[in-house]
Design a protein around this motif. Structure first.
Motif, PDB file in Angstrom:
ATOM      1  N   UNK A 163       0.942  -1.116  -0.063  1.00  0.00           N
ATOM      2  CA  UNK A 163       0.026   0.058  -0.085  1.00  0.00           C
ATOM      3  C   UNK A 163       0.833   1.298  -0.150  1.00  0.00           C
ATOM      4  N   UNK A 164       1.913   1.401   0.751  1.00  0.00           N
ATOM      5  CA  UNK A 164       2.745   2.522   0.990  1.00  0.00           C
ATOM      6  C   UNK A 164       3.496   2.616  -0.461  1.00  0.00           C
ATOM      7  N   UNK A 165       3.946   1.619  -0.836  1.00  0.00           N
ATOM      8  CA  UNK A 165       4.751   1.658  -2.129  1.00  0.00           C
ATOM      9  C   UNK A 165       3.566   2.290  -3.083  1.00  0.00           C
ATOM     10  N   UNK A 166       2.340   1.932  -3.345  1.00  0.00           N
ATOM     11  CA  UNK A 166       1.503   2.128  -4.405  1.00  0.00           C
ATOM     12  C   UNK A 166       1.223   3.822  -4.147  1.00  0.00           C
ATOM     13  N   UNK A 167       0.813   4.264  -2.933  1.00  0.00           N
ATOM     14  CA  UNK A 167       0.602   5.474  -2.550  1.00  0.00           C
ATOM     15  C   UNK A 167       1.721   6.414  -3.074  1.00  0.00           C
ATOM     16  N   UNK A 292       6.057  16.311   0.861  1.00  0.00           N
ATOM     17  CA  UNK A 292       7.300  15.848   1.135  1.00  0.00           C
ATOM     18  C   UNK A 292       7.083  15.305   2.386  1.00  0.00           C
ATOM     19  N   UNK A 293       6.635  15.932   3.594  1.00  0.00           N
ATOM     20  CA  UNK A 293       6.633  15.257   4.751  1.00  0.00           C
ATOM     21  C   UNK A 293       5.821  13.937   4.863  1.00  0.00           C
ATOM     22  N   UNK A 294       4.628  13.969   4.070  1.00  0.00           N
ATOM     23  CA  UNK A 294       3.967  12.828   4.050  1.00  0.00           C
ATOM     24  C   UNK A 294       4.870  11.932   3.336  1.00  0.00           C
ATOM     25  N   UNK A 295       5.379  12.292   2.222  1.00  0.00           N
ATOM     26  CA  UNK A 295       6.423  11.319   1.459  1.00  0.00           C
ATOM     27  C   UNK A 295       7.348  10.600   2.255  1.00  0.00           C
ATOM     28  N   UNK A 296       7.921  11.435   2.881  1.00  0.00           N
ATOM     29  CA  UNK A 296       9.116  10.581   3.886  1.00  0.00           C
ATOM     30  C   UNK A 296       8.202   9.645   4.857  1.00  0.00           C
ATOM     31  N   UNK A 297       7.190  10.087   5.478  1.00  0.00           N
ATOM     32  CA  UNK A 297       6.463   9.103   6.338  1.00  0.00           C
ATOM     33  C   UNK A 297       6.064   7.976   5.402  1.00  0.00           C
ATOM     34  N   UNK A 298       5.684   8.023   4.163  1.00  0.00           N
ATOM     35  CA  UNK A 298       5.311   6.821   3.447  1.00  0.00           C
ATOM     36  C   UNK A 298       6.549   5.966   3.125  1.00  0.00           C
ATOM     37  N   UNK A 299       7.817   6.692   2.849  1.00  0.00           N
ATOM     38  CA  UNK A 299       8.956   6.234   2.683  1.00  0.00           C
ATOM     39  C   UNK A 299       9.188   5.169   3.963  1.00  0.00           C
ATOM     40  N   UNK A 300       8.874   5.793   5.064  1.00  0.00           N
ATOM     41  CA  UNK A 300       9.211   5.127   6.385  1.00  0.00           C
ATOM     42  C   UNK A 300       8.466   3.757   6.404  1.00  0.00           C
ATOM     43  N   UNK A 301       7.020   4.322   6.134  1.00  0.00           N
ATOM     44  CA  UNK A 301       6.113   3.004   6.118  1.00  0.00           C
ATOM     45  C   UNK A 301       6.303   2.006   5.237  1.00  0.00           C
TER      46      UNK A 301
END
Ligand SMILES: Nc1ncnc2c1ncn2[C@@H]1O[C@H](COP(=O)(O)OP(=O)(O)OP(=O)(O)O)[C@@H](O)[C@H]1O
Length: 588
Positions: A163-167, A292-301
């Motif tokens: 899911x995080x990858x797809x997002x 970008x902050x959401x993105x870094x969180x998703x990269x974390x996820x």
């Protein structure tokens, strides 16, 4: 069929991960409902966790940068509610899975144990008890750990990862590719290393089993160990097994942790790349700070589950290795199947038991019986004599269908012995072994073992059955008669006492064929005479087979058979046999 559980199948094909997981999940098929509920909770939780960064990014862009604090409070409240919900749902999910895992292991232990009970004597000849205990205890426990702790984390990590990858790809495709690229390196690494990790875990499980077998052997033979002062010998053997276990445990420990640093390295690289490329995009106006902050969180996820998978992977591989060891038992069949279509021939006139051109050898050994033919008639007494290792017990074991011949046929009452089901066969054939086996309980319970006829009798009723059968005097050697306790699987009884219990056990079943394999070797002469008087009271239909070394035991036999070097030779009456021995017509 090969019953040796420790012989690896060389041409075993490597299965894909999803297939392996499916196999593993089949162990928990009975808990499908609970697994589905827990899985649904896990999906909801993961989705909520995934929505978090998006909401945070949105809040930063729309309420923090514009200083609209009411909106900020509202979204903070929404986030708090979401996280509280996740907390409650996770608790339910953990409880559900904990219970389900215990039930899976409970059922699995029963299934494995029952399966072991169904398997033939050859299986027990080829596998050490300690190794079997380790499969029933340790390996099922490893599955418990997998189901209770690892499974849902494992699935949730995979779900979160996808899911995080797809997002990330949907929000910004190029930045997504940059973030995901290091994960491909991890995937290649895992793919290459998994078979090695699995092998290390399997080797460790095997050595745990071997060590357990070693302990079992020395504990069950402790008398000989003490009497021969062989403690050092067993200490050395144990030390060796322990050393091997230690070496393989280190090997599997290293294999199980080798992924960790690699995962951390690539996940850090990924975050760095996202940050650098993200700042570049912000500079060119292609991305907002909130995103970008959401993105870094998703990269974390995306990378956190990978890191989690690294540690869960070990648990998965260990569970797979354990499931392999358990399913090896479960896929075994008793090759002593009951023949369905055997034509029932006219019975009594063909004798009680008949060997027709029987050849037999133990697995992986040379042929023990060659071309054996004989027939035992109803109501007669036969003696099987011959040198040690000549094949007497083997012949008797085939009569009782503990083994099937490799060639030829055995007929019981004129019918192929393979056409009798186990219950019927056990009713018709009584077999008193050289070393009778007793179970923890009372003398009464041991006599009644496998006998349903008197199972419901009161103590008094059963005692009168014993007396009517003329067995009453035999109880005198037990301090408390039928109520005497038998402890430690018979260790509390002398060998002679054990033989008497086994004798009563077999006698009361009134079998068509009663085999006494050195059954009186440890009984004093007076009791032995008593036994022979009792044997005379056996129903006239009962055929008696006596395997003995002492001549006095076989004097009254109607017919003597010499068993030597795998040949069974009919030698006539006791007198005829003596004459033949004297004139060297039979090799002793
Ligand atoms: N479970 C087994 N696996 C492999 N070989 C076996 C097994 N049991 C017996 N044998 C072998 O089969 C042969 C015959 O053994 P068996 O026990 O039938 O002899 P026996 O005549 O009854 O000897 P004894 O008088 O000592 O009881 C021996 O060479 C023995 O080593």
């Amino acid at each position: 069929m090969n019953y040796n559980l420790n012989i690896e199948n060389e041409d075993k094909v490597k299965k894909p991960v999803y297939q392996e997981l499916k196999n593993l999940l089949s162990a928990g098929a009975a808990e499908k409902k609970n697994l589905v509920v827990a899985l649904t909770i896990m999906l909801i939780n993961t989705s909520i966790n995934l929505a978090g960064p998006l909401i945070i990014g949105y809040t930063i862009d729309h309420y923090i940068q514009t200083k609209e604090y009411n909106g900020l409070m509202m979204f903070s409240g929404i986030l708090l509610c979401m996280y509280c919900f996740v907390f409650g749902a996770s608790y339910i999910q953990t409880r559900l899975m904990g219970g389900a895992a215990q039930r899976i292991v409970f059922n699995l232990r029963n299934i494995v144990f029952n399966k072991i009970q169904e398997l033939p004597v050859t299986f027990f000849n080829q596998n050490k008890a300690g190794d079997l205990i380790s499969r029933v205890n340790t390996d099922t426990d490893r599955l418990n750990q997998f189901f209770s702790q690892a499974l849902l984390q494992f699935l949730s990590s995979i779900f979160m990862l996808i899911a995080a990858g797809s997002f990330m790809l949907i929000i910004n495709f190029k930045l997504g590719l940059v973030a995901i690229l290091p994960a491909l390196c991890i995937w290649l690494f895992v793919n290459r290393l998994s078979p090695w990790v699995r092998k290390k875990n399997a080797a460790n499980s095997k050595n745990v089993g071997l060590m357990s077998a070693e302990i079992q052997e020395s504990l069950s033979n402790f008398k000989v160990v003490v009497a021969f002062n062989r403690r050092d010998y067993f200490r050395e053997r144990f030390d060796k097994a322990n050393q091997q276990n230690y070496t393989t445990a280190i090997g599997s420990g290293i294999a199980n942790t080798v992924f960790m640093p690699v995962f951390s390295l690539f996940s850090n690289i990924a975050q760095l790349l996202v940050l650098i490329y993200g700042i570049y995009l912000i500079k060119n106006g292609g991305l907002s700070i909130g995103f970008l902050i959401s993105y870094i969180a998703y990269a974390n996820n995306f990378y956190n589950p990978i890191r989690q998978l690294a540690s869960l992977w070990a648990s998965f591989q260990t569970a797979l290795a354990s499931w392999d060891r358990i399913s090896k038992i479960l896929t075994m069949d008793n090759d002593l199947q009951v023949l369905k279509s055997e034509e029932i021939m006219s019975s009594d006139d063909r004798g009680v038991i008949e060997f027709q051109n029987v050849h037999f050898g133990y697995p992986e050994g040379k042929e023990i019986l060659h071309h054996v033919n004989f027939r035992l008639d109803k109501g007669k007494t036969y003696a099987f004599v011959g040198p040690t290792g000549g094949g007497k017990t083997t012949t008797a074991s085939i009569m009782a269908r503990l083994y099937d011949p490799l060639q030829g046929k055995v007929l019981l009452k004129g019918r192929d012995i393979r056409s009798y089901d186990a219950k019927e066969r056990a009713r018709r054939i009584g077999f008193i072994l050289q070393e009778p086996i007793l179970f923890t309980g009372t003398v009464k319970e041991n006599i009644l073992y496998g006998n349903e006829e008197y199972a419901k009798d009161s103590d008094a009723a059963f005692l009168s059955v014993i007396n009517n059968a003329g067995l009453g005097q035999l109880l005198n050697v037990f301090d408390e008669g039928l109520d005497t306790n038998v402890t430690s699987g018979g260790e509390s009884m002398s060998l002679g006492q054990r033989q008497l219990i086994a004798f009563m056990r077999a006698f009361l079943r009134k079998p068509d064929l009663l085999i006494l394999d050195e059954a009186t070797a440890n009984i004093d002469t007076v009791t032995e005479q008593l036994l022979s008087q009792i044997l005379e009271k056996l129903p006239s239909k009962t055929t008696l087979v006596i395997i003995a070394h002492r001549l006095n035991t076989i004097e009254n036999a109607d017919e003597i058979f010499f068993v030597n070097s795998g040949e069974v030779v009919q030698a006539g009456s006791f007198q005829d046999a003596i004459q033949k021995l004297i004139h060297g017509k039979i090799q002793s």
